[in-house]
Design an enzyme around this catalytic site. Sequence first.
Site, PDB file in Angstrom:
ATOM      1  N   LYS A 114      -4.820  -8.796   2.802  1.00  0.00           N
ATOM      2  CA  LYS A 114      -4.862  -8.586   4.073  1.00  0.00           C
ATOM      3  C   LYS A 114      -6.217  -8.699   4.502  1.00  0.00           C
ATOM      4  CE  LYS A 114      -0.765  -5.865   4.693  1.00  0.00           C
ATOM      5  NZ  LYS A 114       0.181  -5.690   3.354  1.00  0.00           N
TER       6      LYS A 114
HETATM    7  C1  LIG Z   1       1.316  -6.211   2.805  1.00  0.00           C
HETATM    8  C2  LIG Z   1       1.651  -6.808   1.658  1.00  0.00           C
HETATM    9  C3  LIG Z   1       2.674  -7.676   1.280  1.00  0.00           C
HETATM   10  C4  LIG Z   1       3.582  -8.137   2.353  1.00  0.00           C
HETATM   11  O1  LIG Z   1       3.097  -8.792   3.555  1.00  0.00           O
HETATM   12  P1  LIG Z   1       3.687  -9.038   4.925  1.00  0.00           P
HETATM   13  O2  LIG Z   1       3.144  -9.919   5.894  1.00  0.00           O
HETATM   14  O3  LIG Z   1       4.023  -7.515   5.397  1.00  0.00           O
HETATM   15  O4  LIG Z   1       5.323  -9.462   4.584  1.00  0.00           O
HETATM   16  C5  LIG Z   1       2.773  -8.333   0.084  1.00  0.00           C
HETATM   17  N1  LIG Z   1       1.920  -8.164  -0.974  1.00  0.00           N
HETATM   18  C6  LIG Z   1       0.898  -7.019  -0.798  1.00  0.00           C
HETATM   19  C7  LIG Z   1      -0.051  -6.641  -1.929  1.00  0.00           C
HETATM   20  C8  LIG Z   1       0.715  -6.469   0.650  1.00  0.00           C
HETATM   21  O5  LIG Z   1      -0.482  -5.565   0.621  1.00  0.00           O
END
Ligand SMILES: *Cc1c(COP(=O)(O)O)cnc(C)c1O
Length: 466
Positions: A114
Amino acid sequence: MNYISTRNKYNISDNNFSKITMEGLAPDGGLYIPDNFPSLTSKEIYEMTNLSYSELFTEIIYKFCGSCVNKSDIYKIAADAYKDFGSEDLAPLTNYNDNIKILELYHGPTLAFKDFALQFLSRIFNLFLERGNKKITIIGATSGDTGSAAIEAFKNNPRANIIIIHPKGKVSEFQRRQMTTINANNVFNVALEGNFDDCQAVVKKLLIDKEFNDKHCLASINSINWGRVLAQVVYYFYSVFKVLKHDNGQFINFSVPTGNFGDAYAGYVAKKMGLPINKIVIATNSNDILSKFFQSGIYKVSEVIPTLSPSMDIQVASNFERLLFEYLNFNSALVTEYMTKLNTHGSFEISKEILYELNKTFIGVSVNDEITIERIRNCYSKKNIVIDPHTSVGLEAACSANLKGINIVLSTAHPVKFSSAVNQAIDTIPSLPNKYKNIFTLKEKYQSMPNDINEIKNFISINSSL
Ligand SMILES: *Cc1c(COP(=O)(O)O)cnc(C)c1O
């Protein structure tokens, strides 16, 4: 470039990238998408293969900005946003075997993918805020990783206060401490009595409350924000280019650990732009609403089940509405009808024809906790690679889908973020990066709250930046 809302496609305004990025959710409750996706010829794609990450980022993002931002500003933002990603290579690709590769997206400041989106978003926000000499109050819901990435990106920002709502007791201790130990005057944490979907629902309610929103200049940084999706498109190009250098002519598939469908949707955007991606495997944990949907065409909400991969403990996958809109032929009335049905009856179903079209790209696979643990163990004993539980879900899904060609698994978090789950599988304790050596002793600051919109509004009023 124009953007339209999934709930009202006639609500078009020209050149509005800055507006839709700052707004997050459209006022009609819909999500923004471009009315026309830029597409690249194979020659144009070929010419990008040797660009640096920041150069590639600039070329791709620029195509979505209209005249809101110029290229040199995007390049500056990218060069600055990605300077703290560990090594020169922001997104290393490691071999699991001849057919499966793991794309490490966790070398950013908060150790999850993220960071790629939030480090960009905070800087593009600042560009727009400085232009208008404005301040905002950022609100966000988090299943764990968005919150820390957003706080890290916005802490000490003179133009924004940031309020992050997480489901109380439902994020890992490391994740919580990453948010609550940040000592900055503009950062506020709420632990909500509820699950992630409750947190997300609160944020949506606040954003569409026009009076409250206008008063506090709310901005959302959740994965529904178009700017976040966009930033994630870039590493699909970057990793495909790496593979093409060695394995020209092969099919390339991705396996994406999925919760809110932002990351997987970014892969789909890359494909729409012309990047040669074959299939995208939607890998979910036992919260399998999306994987079941891609198997059956039925989208049916059930209770959130806590799992070892908590960042995917989500039922309502917000970004999915963007895909649905497109496959329903941009019929916003129909999208609204389906979403209303989802709210009132807890489910809807699409036609077999549409499912058939979707399955040309998307395959759904769900992986339970037991298999997740098994795959972490197996990956370590056979390949000497330590993976986190989310990555394990993606890897397992790639193995079980068994697709022809090269399969790239997105590794979405550093194993240290989920060490207690990792330790259920293997004895090795992933070592804490230096930056986090003190995290378990630092003082925490957060406010516990019931799932009550009025109390939350009150908290925001006290702590907004305006
Ligand atoms: C947010 C997250 C996901 C999921 O991603 P999305 O874009 O919400 O589908 C998967 N793995 C981790 C470690 C995350 O932080």
